[in-house]
Design a protein around this motif. Structure first.
Motif: not given
Length: 293
Positions: A255-264
């Protein structure tokens, strides 16, 4: 076709890879455009899709890895439950077999289930499944186990029948009985199996034990099976982890990867848009200056 293909497990990766090359191609194409032309303001879209695709690939990879780890734990617990049951019953039957090694005298005894009165008025061979097992035991001179039966005292279970012979003479049966719910409730409490898993046990596709009142409702598709064969009986164990067990062995990394990746991805797309807008503004300014001169 997909399910039978040896490449089926790579289809998700192939989709991401194809998308990656399409976006990279579009990105390189825009740089090949002459500087005098109008800057394509759609460029941030493939950039955003590219970064988001990479993010989804990492997210899916971590999700699959965690799922495989949990599945391995479930498989190990299913093997443990099967081995526990097989060892217990094998040791129990060996103990019953040793009781009749001394044939110099005949000892008749009976132990009833705890707090359940004996049904002494019932003939042991009055029911077909009991009788069939008795006939097999007498004819083969080897221990046999009945099919699942209903006890007169209440409950379901099995009878273990050990024929007694003095020389060639048949001299009766040594009978061991166990309630199926009592057996598995006691055994599967060890190691927290019943606490962490929904357990279904089948004999010839007939459900003989479950700790789940709603058989069609499972918190996940992580199911493990194990087959146990004891005294001519084949039982299939099916274990499905409960939600707390799954939660205890998962992390928030996907979930952290998905959230941070979406923001990036969003920030990269915006940065590209603003840089393209600035580039277009410079081109327009240079064109205006050249027109004045």
């Amino acid at each position: 076709i997909v399910s039978d293909s040896v490449w089926s497990f790579t289809l998700g990766m192939a989709l991401h890879t194809a998308l990656f090359f399409v976006v990279i191609g579009a990105y390189l194409f825009t740089f090949s455009l002459p500087e005098k032309g109008k800057t394509p303001l759609w460029l941030p879209i493939p950039v955003f899709v590219l970064v988001l695709g990479i993010t989804i690939s990492f997210w899916k990879g971590t999700e699959d890895y965690q799922r495989q780890e949990i599945q391995s734990l479930v498989d190990a617990e299913a093997r443990y439950a099967g081995n526990l049951t097989e060892k217990y019953l094998t040791d129990l039957y060996k103990a019953l077999d040793r009781v009749i090694t001394d044939t110099s005298s005949v000892v008749k005894w009976r132990t009833t289930l705890k707090d359940i009165p004996a049904a002494s008025s019932k003939a042991i061979d009055e029911e077909s499944r009991r009788k069939a097992a008795i006939v097999r035991a007498i004819q083969s001179r080897t221990p046999q186990m009945t099919d699942l039966i209903e006890f007169p005292q209440g409950g379901m279970g099995y009878l273990y029948l050990n024929p007694l012979y003095i020389g060639p003479k048949y001299d009766g049966l040594l009978i061991g009985s166990f309630d199926i719910n009592d057996l598995f409730n006691d055994l599967l409490t060890q190691g927290g199996i019943l606490t962490n898993f929904w357990v279904n046990i089948y004999e010839k596709d007939v459900l003989i034990y479950t700790n789940n009142g709603h058989l069609d409702v499972y918190p996940s598709k992580l199911t493990a099976t194990e087959t146990v064969e004891v005294a001519g009986k084949s039982w299939r164990f099916e274990l499905n982890p409960k939600r707390p067990f799954i939660a205890a062995h998962r992390s928030n990394l996907p979930q952290i990867i998905l959230i941070i990746g979406g923001l990036v991805a969003m920030m990269t797309g915006l940065m590209t848009y603003f840089s393209m807008s600035a580039r277009q503004a410079k081109i327009d300014a240079d064109r205006a200056n050249n027109a004045k001169s």
